[in-house]
Design a protein around this motif. Structure first.
Motif, short mmCIF file in Angstrom:
data_model
loop_
_atom_site.label_atom_id
_atom_site.label_comp_id
_atom_site.label_asym_id
_atom_site.label_seq_id
_atom_site.Cartn_x
_atom_site.Cartn_y
_atom_site.Cartn_z
N GLU A 29 0.84 -1.20 0.00
CA GLU A 29 0.00 0.00 0.00
C GLU A 29 0.87 1.24 0.00
OE1 GLU A 29 -2.82 0.30 3.17
OE2 GLU A 29 -3.87 -1.51 2.55
N ALA A 30 0.39 2.26 -0.67
CA ALA A 30 1.06 3.56 -0.68
C ALA A 30 -0.03 4.63 -0.63
CB ALA A 30 1.92 3.72 -1.93
N THR A 31 0.37 5.86 -0.38
CA THR A 31 -0.56 6.98 -0.41
C THR A 31 -0.01 8.04 -1.36
OG1 THR A 31 0.53 8.00 1.49
CG2 THR A 31 -1.37 6.61 1.96
N LEU A 32 -0.89 8.93 -1.75
CA LEU A 32 -0.51 10.02 -2.63
C LEU A 32 -0.28 11.28 -1.80
CD1 LEU A 32 -3.16 9.56 -5.46
CD2 LEU A 32 -0.75 8.94 -5.54
N VAL A 39 -5.60 5.21 -0.98
CA VAL A 39 -4.68 4.07 -0.92
C VAL A 39 -4.44 3.64 -2.37
CG1 VAL A 39 -4.35 1.71 -0.12
CG2 VAL A 39 -5.53 3.36 1.33
N VAL A 40 -3.18 3.63 -2.76
CA VAL A 40 -2.82 3.31 -4.14
C VAL A 40 -1.73 2.24 -4.15
CG1 VAL A 40 -3.45 5.61 -4.98
CG2 VAL A 40 -1.11 5.16 -4.23
N PRO A 41 -1.52 1.59 -5.29
CA PRO A 41 -0.43 0.62 -5.37
C PRO A 41 0.93 1.28 -5.17
CG PRO A 41 -1.93 0.36 -7.22
CD PRO A 41 -2.29 1.63 -6.53
N GLY A 42 1.76 0.62 -4.38
CA GLY A 42 3.13 1.08 -4.16
C GLY A 42 4.10 0.11 -4.82
#
Length: 107
Positions: A29-32, A39-42
């Protein structure tokens, strides 16, 4: 693949038909920075495939397995025997034809 898509559209996933190919891509998980609640793909963790061939993969519930790790896509497993490792985990969902994820309704 078209076989899996058609089976999902028709509700023919118990069992999935021979020739169906299912794929899974896992990321951390990643954030912008501009939208911290998203929650975006990391970082890519792994890519996996399941291929249904009842005759060829009879020892693993009719499924063949493949897995690659990290952004380098390094092959997972020392030899084809890693299928048993995958199958042992997937045995928990034998009643769903060894597939963890239920297909969504596809129009």
């Amino acid at each position: 693949n078209p076989t899996a898509v058609e089976a999902a559209r028709q509700g023919r996933t118990q069992p999935w038909p021979d020739g169906a190919i299912l794929a899974k891509i896992a990321w951390k998980e990643a954030t912008l920075p501009e939208w911290p609640d998203a929650v975006v793909p990391g970082e890519l963790q792994h890519v996996e495939f399941m291929l249904k061939d009842s005759a060829k993969y009879s020892a693993t519930g009719g499924w063949g397995f493949a897995r690659w790790l990290g952004k380098e896509l390094a092959p997972y497993g020392k030899d084809a025997a890693f299928d048993q490792e995958c199958f042992q985990c997937h045995s928990a969902v034998k009643g769903r034809n060894f597939v963890f994820t239920r297909p969504m309704t596809i129009p």
